[in-house]
Design a protein around this motif. Structure first.
Motif, PDB file in Angstrom:
ATOM      1  N   HIS A  65       0.837  -1.211   0.000  1.00 52.63           N
ATOM      2  CA  HIS A  65       0.000   0.000   0.000  1.00 52.63           C
ATOM      3  C   HIS A  65       0.868   1.256   0.000  1.00 52.63           C
ATOM      4  CE1 HIS A  65      -3.287  -2.686   1.949  1.00 52.63           C
ATOM      5  NE2 HIS A  65      -3.325  -2.727   0.643  1.00 52.63           N
ATOM      6  N   LEU A  66       1.958   1.191   0.748  1.00 55.28           N
ATOM      7  CA  LEU A  66       2.881   2.339   0.768  1.00 55.28           C
ATOM      8  C   LEU A  66       3.365   2.635  -0.661  1.00 55.28           C
ATOM      9  CD1 LEU A  66       4.837   4.296   2.381  1.00 55.28           C
ATOM     10  CD2 LEU A  66       6.482   2.410   2.327  1.00 55.28           C
ATOM     11  N   LEU A  67       3.749   1.575  -1.378  1.00 54.32           N
ATOM     12  CA  LEU A  67       4.250   1.765  -2.748  1.00 54.32           C
ATOM     13  C   LEU A  67       3.167   2.350  -3.659  1.00 54.32           C
ATOM     14  CD1 LEU A  67       6.288  -1.556  -3.240  1.00 54.32           C
ATOM     15  CD2 LEU A  67       7.170   0.675  -2.586  1.00 54.32           C
ATOM     16  N   TRP A  68       1.931   1.921  -3.441  1.00 49.86           N
ATOM     17  CA  TRP A  68       0.838   2.430  -4.283  1.00 49.86           C
ATOM     18  C   TRP A  68       0.512   3.889  -3.938  1.00 49.86           C
ATOM     19  CZ3 TRP A  68      -3.205  -2.068  -3.267  1.00 49.86           C
ATOM     20  CH2 TRP A  68      -2.633  -3.287  -3.643  1.00 49.86           C
ATOM     21  N   ALA A  69       0.802   4.278  -2.687  1.00 53.03           N
ATOM     22  CA  ALA A  69       0.413   5.621  -2.228  1.00 53.03           C
ATOM     23  C   ALA A  69       1.420   6.694  -2.644  1.00 53.03           C
ATOM     24  CB  ALA A  69       0.264   5.628  -0.702  1.00 53.03           C
ATOM     25  N   CYS A  70       2.643   6.291  -2.994  1.00 51.16           N
ATOM     26  CA  CYS A  70       3.701   7.285  -3.224  1.00 51.16           C
ATOM     27  C   CYS A  70       3.792   7.709  -4.695  1.00 51.16           C
ATOM     28  CB  CYS A  70       5.041   6.716  -2.745  1.00 51.16           C
ATOM     29  SG  CYS A  70       5.128   6.742  -0.943  1.00 51.16           S
ATOM     30  N   ASP A  71       4.583   8.744  -4.929  1.00 49.97           N
ATOM     31  CA  ASP A  71       4.806   9.249  -6.292  1.00 49.97           C
ATOM     32  C   ASP A  71       6.150   8.774  -6.837  1.00 49.97           C
ATOM     33  OD1 ASP A  71       2.418  10.995  -6.350  1.00 49.97           O
ATOM     34  OD2 ASP A  71       3.452  11.900  -4.650  1.00 49.97           O
ATOM     35  N   LEU A  72       7.004   8.298  -5.937  1.00 48.22           N
ATOM     36  CA  LEU A  72       8.301   7.740  -6.325  1.00 48.22           C
ATOM     37  C   LEU A  72       8.702   6.783  -5.206  1.00 48.22           C
ATOM     38  CD1 LEU A  72      10.953   7.788  -8.059  1.00 48.22           C
ATOM     39  CD2 LEU A  72      11.747   9.648  -6.597  1.00 48.22           C
ATOM     40  N   ASN A  73       9.195   5.606  -5.598  1.00 46.83           N
ATOM     41  CA  ASN A  73       9.573   4.611  -4.591  1.00 46.83           C
ATOM     42  C   ASN A  73      11.040   4.225  -4.736  1.00 46.83           C
ATOM     43  OD1 ASN A  73       6.958   4.112  -3.324  1.00 46.83           O
ATOM     44  ND2 ASN A  73       6.352   3.250  -5.305  1.00 46.83           N
ATOM     45  N   PHE A  74      11.744   4.243  -3.625  1.00 42.16           N
ATOM     46  CA  PHE A  74      13.100   3.689  -3.581  1.00 42.16           C
ATOM     47  C   PHE A  74      12.970   2.306  -2.954  1.00 42.16           C
ATOM     48  CE2 PHE A  74      13.964   8.099  -4.120  1.00 42.16           C
ATOM     49  CZ  PHE A  74      15.198   8.172  -4.747  1.00 42.16           C
ATOM     50  N   VAL A  75      13.414   1.277  -3.685  1.00 43.99           N
ATOM     51  CA  VAL A  75      13.302  -0.087  -3.180  1.00 43.99           C
ATOM     52  C   VAL A  75      14.672  -0.749  -3.197  1.00 43.99           C
ATOM     53  CG1 VAL A  75      10.881  -0.366  -3.833  1.00 43.99           C
ATOM     54  CG2 VAL A  75      12.664  -0.904  -5.503  1.00 43.99           C
ATOM     55  N   ARG A  76      14.761  -1.919  -2.559  1.00 44.96           N
ATOM     56  CA  ARG A  76      16.057  -2.606  -2.487  1.00 44.96           C
ATOM     57  C   ARG A  76      15.808  -4.121  -2.566  1.00 44.96           C
ATOM     58  NH1 ARG A  76      17.017  -2.589   4.125  1.00 44.96           N
ATOM     59  NH2 ARG A  76      16.358  -4.761   4.329  1.00 44.96           N
ATOM     60  N   GLY A  77      16.870  -4.892  -2.809  1.00 43.35           N
ATOM     61  CA  GLY A  77      16.687  -6.348  -2.852  1.00 43.35           C
ATOM     62  C   GLY A  77      15.785  -6.722  -4.018  1.00 43.35           C
ATOM     63  N   GLU A  78      15.161  -7.919  -3.931  1.00 43.01           N
ATOM     64  CA  GLU A  78      14.396  -8.378  -5.083  1.00 43.01           C
ATOM     65  C   GLU A  78      12.893  -8.338  -4.913  1.00 43.01           C
ATOM     66  OE1 GLU A  78      16.864 -11.606  -4.900  1.00 43.01           O
ATOM     67  OE2 GLU A  78      18.366 -10.235  -5.667  1.00 43.01           O
ATOM     68  N   ASP A  79      12.429  -8.650  -3.697  1.00 39.26           N
ATOM     69  CA  ASP A  79      10.975  -8.722  -3.555  1.00 39.26           C
ATOM     70  C   ASP A  79      10.348  -7.336  -3.691  1.00 39.26           C
ATOM     71  OD1 ASP A  79       8.626 -10.342  -3.153  1.00 39.26           O
ATOM     72  OD2 ASP A  79       8.379  -9.207  -1.301  1.00 39.26           O
ATOM     73  N   SER A  80      10.939  -6.335  -3.046  1.00 42.19           N
ATOM     74  CA  SER A  80      10.353  -4.989  -3.158  1.00 42.19           C
ATOM     75  C   SER A  80      10.522  -4.438  -4.572  1.00 42.19           C
ATOM     76  CB  SER A  80      10.948  -4.045  -2.115  1.00 42.19           C
ATOM     77  OG  SER A  80      12.346  -4.009  -2.210  1.00 42.19           O
ATOM     78  N   LEU A  81      11.534  -4.908  -5.302  1.00 45.37           N
ATOM     79  CA  LEU A  81      11.680  -4.487  -6.703  1.00 45.37           C
ATOM     80  C   LEU A  81      10.449  -4.931  -7.502  1.00 45.37           C
ATOM     81  CD1 LEU A  81      13.306  -3.436  -9.167  1.00 45.37           C
ATOM     82  CD2 LEU A  81      14.224  -5.737  -9.391  1.00 45.37           C
ATOM     83  N   VAL A  82      10.069  -6.193  -7.303  1.00 51.07           N
ATOM     84  CA  VAL A  82       8.909  -6.702  -8.042  1.00 51.07           C
ATOM     85  C   VAL A  82       7.651  -5.936  -7.627  1.00 51.07           C
ATOM     86  CG1 VAL A  82       7.465  -8.733  -8.461  1.00 51.07           C
ATOM     87  CG2 VAL A  82       9.948  -8.972  -8.312  1.00 51.07           C
ATOM     88  N   ARG A  83       7.540  -5.669  -6.344  1.00 53.30           N
ATOM     89  CA  ARG A  83       6.346  -4.942  -5.884  1.00 53.30           C
ATOM     90  C   ARG A  83       6.330  -3.523  -6.439  1.00 53.30           C
ATOM     91  NH1 ARG A  83       3.567  -9.159  -5.341  1.00 53.30           N
ATOM     92  NH2 ARG A  83       1.860  -7.888  -4.526  1.00 53.30           N
ATOM     93  N   ALA A  84       7.510  -2.926  -6.594  1.00 47.98           N
ATOM     94  CA  ALA A  84       7.582  -1.567  -7.163  1.00 47.98           C
ATOM     95  C   ALA A  84       7.198  -1.606  -8.643  1.00 47.98           C
ATOM     96  CB  ALA A  84       8.974  -0.992  -6.996  1.00 47.98           C
ATOM     97  N   LEU A  85       7.579  -2.695  -9.299  1.00 49.22           N
ATOM     98  CA  LEU A  85       7.227  -2.846 -10.714  1.00 49.22           C
ATOM     99  C   LEU A  85       5.707  -2.932 -10.883  1.00 49.22           C
ATOM    100  CD1 LEU A  85       8.460  -3.263 -13.528  1.00 49.22           C
ATOM    101  CD2 LEU A  85       8.679  -5.680 -12.990  1.00 49.22           C
ATOM    102  N   TRP A  86       5.043  -3.609  -9.949  1.00 42.83           N
ATOM    103  CA  TRP A  86       3.578  -3.722 -10.030  1.00 42.83           C
ATOM    104  C   TRP A  86       2.871  -2.462  -9.522  1.00 42.83           C
ATOM    105  CZ3 TRP A  86       3.948  -7.004 -13.352  1.00 42.83           C
ATOM    106  CH2 TRP A  86       4.368  -8.318 -13.192  1.00 42.83           C
ATOM    107  N   ALA A  87       3.561  -1.632  -8.714  1.00 42.72           N
ATOM    108  CA  ALA A  87       2.879  -0.524  -8.033  1.00 42.72           C
ATOM    109  C   ALA A  87       2.220   0.418  -9.043  1.00 42.72           C
ATOM    110  CB  ALA A  87       3.876   0.250  -7.175  1.00 42.72           C
ATOM    111  N   ALA A  88       0.948   0.705  -8.813  1.00 43.00           N
ATOM    112  CA  ALA A  88       0.199   1.552  -9.741  1.00 43.00           C
ATOM    113  C   ALA A  88      -1.029   2.118  -9.027  1.00 43.00           C
ATOM    114  CB  ALA A  88      -0.236   0.736 -10.954  1.00 43.00           C
TER     115      ALA A  88
END
Ligand code: TRH
Length: 371
Positions: free
Chosen positions: A251-274
């Motif tokens: 939800h945090l990723l969906w709520a923001c205008d820009l996301n800084f992520v790390r590792g692999e799982d949050s990368l995938v979640r950032a890719l889906w974030a919309a």
């Protein structure tokens, strides 16, 4: 089907994060998931309600006797299950699959699906297969729940922010920060404090609300903030988050205008974030990735392979190179709207391969007679 997933927590949260996400997807499909983990501490905040159907068990000491055997055995990230444990949960007919780390490097397409027979020891004659997640149709794909778009359409951004105690002012942009200790962090803070680009023509520069995740990111930002004098003209407001559940991290990723992520799982979640645009279609949110650093610098090629797959323009590449310490160039300026378009196209391409769980299930079905 009964699935056993074995997970060893090395450091950070990626191993347990991926295993937990997979286990709950198995359970959501009405199948039985046993998650064997050597250290379940992180699940207390990552999964406070433990999804129904996931049976979390300690993977410690001697293998238990008398367990019903499973249909699929997932050995996550080469965690090396000893033969007594394999035999405690599986038979030679069980689909034994080695789930590997995510990468966009070309070797992934070559290695995905390869068999690996056990040649000696108590399990001689058993076989496993390698499963490589990835970004193209020749790989195992990415974890993606079928109801993700529906949940994103229904997500109430303002209500979620209010529930977290985050007050967003008009015109303010939200940036989430999940990182290790990037050398360029101080430059990022400088840039957010005194942004070069303006919000409105002739208006003051945009205000940024930086939402810093708990743990290493918070420690890194706090260490820098202690030594800084905040100028009265600063356009930056910092908010430290508690540990969020995995759903709330999404939800945090969906709520923001820009996301800084790390590792692999949050990368995938950032890719889906919309988030839905006024026209109703889902619009991607741009992101910056800090890759998990490896001692032999193997992560350099891995980062470039991902940026190639992303079709990242030079501004996004330059930002990533500095953010990941690949060079000491000054941190490039943020170009949120251009990077949003890149993220949108990358998301569309990432949706093309079948999702990881469906592909795992299909691989298991070709291996295990009962599956
Ligand atoms: O924690 P990570 O840096 O994990 C790393 C990498 O995966 C790396 O490849 C691996 O080798 C190493 O661990 C051992 O980043 P990652 O992969 O994004 O995992 C973080 C998980 O934590 C993810 O599932 C999201 C979750 N999370 C929450 O649930 N709540 C939170 O508040 C935050 C910040 C994260």
């Amino acid at each position: 089907m009964r699935w056993d997933i074995f997970c060893k927590v090395i450091d950070n949260y990626g191993d347990i994060g991926v295993c937990w996400r997979l286990a709950r997807q198995i359970a959501a499909h009405g199948q039985e998931a046993r998650l064997w983990v050597d250290d379940a501490l992180a699940l207390a905040w990552m999964a406070p309600d433990l999804a129904e159907g996931v049976d979390v068990r300690p993977w410690q000491g001697q293998a238990p006797n008398g367990l019903p055997r499973g249909d699929v055995l997932i050995e996550a990230f080469g965690c090396d299950i000893t033969p007594d444990w394999v035999q405690a949960v599986a038979t030679a007919d069980t689909a034994w699959i080695n789930l590997e780390y995510l990468s966009a490097e070309p070797y992934v397409e070559r290695m995905h699906g390869l068999p690996s027979p056990v040649l000696s020891g108590p399990l001689a004659g058993w076989r496993k297969r390698f499963f490589y997640p990835g970004f193209t149709s020749a790989t195992g794909g990415l974890l993606r729940e079928p109801d993700l778009p529906r949940r994103q359409h229904r997500f109430d951004r303002e209500a979620w922010l209010t529930a977290q105690g985050i007050q967003r002012k008009d015109g303010e942009r939200l940036v989430s920060l999940f990182c290790y200790e990037p050398v360029a962090l101080a430059s990022l803070l400088d840039q957010l404090e005194q942004p070069q680009e303006d919000g409105e023509p002739d208006g003051p520069p945009r205000l940024t609300h930086l939402l810093v995740t708990a743990g290493r990111a918070t420690a890194a930002v706090q260490a820098l903030m202690r030594g800084r004098s905040t100028s009265p003209s600063s356009r930056l407001c910092v908010h430290y988050l508690p540990r969020l559940s995995q759903d709330d991290y999404d939800h945090l990723l969906w709520a923001c205008d820009l996301n800084f992520v790390r590792g692999e799982d949050s990368l995938v979640r950032a890719l889906w974030a919309a988030r839905p645009s006024p026209a109703g279609d889902l619009q991607s949110i741009p992101f910056i990735w800090q890759i998990y650093p490896q001692h032999d610098d193997a992560h350099h090629d891995k980062l470039q392979a991902f940026l190639n797959w992303m079709r990242a323009p030079s501004s996004l590449r330059a930002f990533h190179d500095t953010w990941n310490g690949l060079d000491a160039a000054p941190l490039a300026g943020l170009d949120i709207s251009a990077w949003g378009k890149v993220a949108q196209q990358a998301r569309a391409r990432a949706l093309e391969p079948e999702d990881l769980f469906s592909q795992l299930r299909a691989m298991a079905a070709t291996m295990a007679p009962r599956a």
